[in-house]
Design a protein around this motif. Structure first.
Motif, PDB file in Angstrom:
ATOM      1  N   THR A   1     -11.226  -1.118  -8.983  1.00  0.00           N
ATOM      2  CA  THR A   1     -10.488  -0.303  -8.019  1.00  0.00           C
ATOM      3  C   THR A   1     -10.198   1.039  -8.677  1.00  0.00           C
ATOM      4  O   THR A   1      -9.598   1.093  -9.751  1.00  0.00           O
ATOM      5  CB  THR A   1      -9.174  -0.991  -7.612  1.00  0.00           C
ATOM      6  OG1 THR A   1      -9.482  -2.244  -6.986  1.00  0.00           O
ATOM      7  CG2 THR A   1      -8.387  -0.128  -6.641  1.00  0.00           C
TER       8      THR A   1
ATOM      9  N   TYR B   1      -8.703  -2.019 -12.623  1.00  0.00           N
ATOM     10  CA  TYR B   1      -8.423  -0.683 -12.099  1.00  0.00           C
ATOM     11  C   TYR B   1      -8.869   0.338 -13.134  1.00  0.00           C
ATOM     12  O   TYR B   1      -8.891   0.060 -14.335  1.00  0.00           O
ATOM     13  CB  TYR B   1      -6.923  -0.487 -11.825  1.00  0.00           C
ATOM     14  CG  TYR B   1      -6.398  -1.268 -10.638  1.00  0.00           C
ATOM     15  CD1 TYR B   1      -6.027  -0.610  -9.464  1.00  0.00           C
ATOM     16  CD2 TYR B   1      -6.261  -2.650 -10.690  1.00  0.00           C
ATOM     17  CE1 TYR B   1      -5.535  -1.312  -8.376  1.00  0.00           C
ATOM     18  CE2 TYR B   1      -5.783  -3.363  -9.597  1.00  0.00           C
ATOM     19  CZ  TYR B   1      -5.424  -2.689  -8.455  1.00  0.00           C
ATOM     20  OH  TYR B   1      -4.948  -3.387  -7.376  1.00  0.00           O
TER      21      TYR B   1
ATOM     22  N   SER C   1     -16.317   2.478  -8.466  1.00  0.00           N
ATOM     23  CA  SER C   1     -15.680   1.667  -7.420  1.00  0.00           C
ATOM     24  C   SER C   1     -16.469   0.398  -7.119  1.00  0.00           C
ATOM     25  O   SER C   1     -15.963  -0.505  -6.455  1.00  0.00           O
ATOM     26  CB  SER C   1     -15.501   2.492  -6.143  1.00  0.00           C
ATOM     27  OG  SER C   1     -16.748   2.880  -5.599  1.00  0.00           O
TER      28      SER C   1
ATOM     29  N   SER D   1      -2.184   7.381   1.089  1.00  0.00           N
ATOM     30  CA  SER D   1      -3.355   7.521   0.219  1.00  0.00           C
ATOM     31  C   SER D   1      -3.057   8.301  -1.050  1.00  0.00           C
ATOM     32  O   SER D   1      -3.929   8.422  -1.913  1.00  0.00           O
ATOM     33  CB  SER D   1      -4.491   8.231   0.975  1.00  0.00           C
ATOM     34  OG  SER D   1      -4.912   7.466   2.091  1.00  0.00           O
TER      35      SER D   1
ATOM     36  N   TRP E   1      -9.315   4.423  -4.145  1.00  0.00           N
ATOM     37  CA  TRP E   1      -8.269   3.677  -3.432  1.00  0.00           C
ATOM     38  C   TRP E   1      -7.087   4.584  -3.150  1.00  0.00           C
ATOM     39  O   TRP E   1      -6.558   4.614  -2.035  1.00  0.00           O
ATOM     40  CB  TRP E   1      -7.845   2.470  -4.271  1.00  0.00           C
ATOM     41  CG  TRP E   1      -6.636   1.741  -3.779  1.00  0.00           C
ATOM     42  CD1 TRP E   1      -6.465   1.173  -2.549  1.00  0.00           C
ATOM     43  CD2 TRP E   1      -5.433   1.472  -4.516  1.00  0.00           C
ATOM     44  NE1 TRP E   1      -5.221   0.570  -2.465  1.00  0.00           N
ATOM     45  CE2 TRP E   1      -4.573   0.739  -3.669  1.00  0.00           C
ATOM     46  CE3 TRP E   1      -5.011   1.775  -5.817  1.00  0.00           C
ATOM     47  CZ2 TRP E   1      -3.310   0.306  -4.073  1.00  0.00           C
ATOM     48  CZ3 TRP E   1      -3.757   1.337  -6.218  1.00  0.00           C
ATOM     49  CH2 TRP E   1      -2.920   0.614  -5.351  1.00  0.00           C
ATOM     50  N   LYS E   2      -6.665   5.334  -4.154  1.00  0.00           N
ATOM     51  CA  LYS E   2      -5.595   6.317  -4.027  1.00  0.00           C
ATOM     52  C   LYS E   2      -6.001   7.571  -4.791  1.00  0.00           C
ATOM     53  O   LYS E   2      -6.731   7.499  -5.786  1.00  0.00           O
ATOM     54  CB  LYS E   2      -4.269   5.815  -4.629  1.00  0.00           C
ATOM     55  CG  LYS E   2      -3.757   4.485  -4.077  1.00  0.00           C
ATOM     56  CD  LYS E   2      -3.213   4.606  -2.679  1.00  0.00           C
ATOM     57  CE  LYS E   2      -2.628   3.262  -2.220  1.00  0.00           C
ATOM     58  NZ  LYS E   2      -2.255   3.284  -0.784  1.00  0.00           N
TER      59      LYS E   2
ATOM     60  N   GLN F   1       0.819  -1.201   0.000  1.00  0.00           N
ATOM     61  CA  GLN F   1       0.000   0.000   0.000  1.00  0.00           C
ATOM     62  C   GLN F   1       0.860   1.262   0.000  1.00  0.00           C
ATOM     63  O   GLN F   1       0.397   2.332  -0.371  1.00  0.00           O
ATOM     64  CB  GLN F   1      -0.926   0.014   1.222  1.00  0.00           C
ATOM     65  CG  GLN F   1      -1.965  -1.102   1.230  1.00  0.00           C
ATOM     66  CD  GLN F   1      -2.982  -0.955   0.123  1.00  0.00           C
ATOM     67  OE1 GLN F   1      -3.543   0.120  -0.091  1.00  0.00           O
ATOM     68  NE2 GLN F   1      -3.231  -2.035  -0.600  1.00  0.00           N
TER      69      GLN F   1
END
Length: 253
Positions: A131, A104, A127, A200, A163-164, A17
């Protein structure tokens, strides 16, 4: 690693992560992808097919399959989402994601005007399917977004399900987070980090000086993106203090 060396900062193991390296593929051939993965696959966490290059890339399914076989997630650049959005064809974009088995997706508004609530609704919808990475910042170098708004947008988009969040810089590293010279907007980055968790955020940092700056600020496990395929090994040495720019940064004083 090939041999032992002391005082090397710890790097998290994949899948991770924190400490992500996101690579920009601007049109590699199938053979080039294979060569790139042979050398740098173990240091690469994500690959973005830049802007809308997936629309014109030959052998797209074959390329995606090579990345998938190496266990590296791939996504289409946010500009492709914007191209569908501006035409009122987001449902078709979602069908394209399914057609190519994408896991993604990037949602951005760097080239279009989009209400933040509308963008967050797309993040919530997408989402449920994939992702989502969301990009904050404009591709227009004349558009300066104040720090409080960066923070507000990043927080909203993470709460919507991203997610980010990605800090915009383009492939040249000369807009958004950076001045036209490539110099980091240091106050902006530091203020963002007072409110948004570092894990993040993926900071687009294509230039070596930018990568060095972020490693020195955040550490070896900073998330950085828009890295050229032939710069991944170089970046890893920067992360580990094995290049002159960060040589003594991690050494015990």
């Amino acid at each position: 690693m090939n041999y032992n060396l002391s005082q090397i900062p710890e790097r998290f193991e994949k899948p991770r992560q924190k400490g992500l390296t996101m690579v920009m593929d601007k049109g590699l051939s199938l053979r080039q992808v294979e060569d790139f993965l042979e050398v740098a696959g173990s240091y690469t966490d994500l690959v973005k097919l830049g802007w809308a290059t997936s629309y014109v890339t030959p052998n797209l399914k074959e390329k995606l399959a090579i990345y998938k076989s190496a266990g590296i997630p791939v996504y289409f650049g946010g500009t492709l989402f914007e191209a569908f959005y501006i035409r009122g064809e987001v449902d078709e974009y979602r069908r394209v994601l399914d057609q190519y088995g994408m896991e993604y997706a990037e949602i951005s508004d760097g080239s279009v005007e989009m209400n933040s609530e509308v963008k967050c609704e797309y993040i919530r919808q997408l989402s449920q399917q994939v992702t989502v990475l969301s990009e904050v910042g404009s591709k227009d170098e004349a558009k300066i977004i104040p720090p409080y708004k960066w923070i507000k947008l990043m927080r909203m988009e993470l709460e919507a399900g991203a997610w980010k969040v990605i800090g915009e810089a383009r492939e040249g590293g000369n807009v958004g987070l950076f001045r036209s010279s490539g110099e980091v907007r240091q106050g902006l980055v530091e203020e963002i980090l007072t409110e948004i968790p570092e894990e993040s955020i993926i900071w687009e940092a294509p230039q070596k000086s930018q990568q060095v700056w972020f490693v020195k600020l955040v550490g070896a496990n900073v998330n950085v993106g828009n890295i050229a395929p032939n710069e991944v090994i170089s970046l890893e040495t920067i992360r580990l203090g094995l290049r002159g720019d960060t040589f003594d940064h991690f050494l015990t004083k």
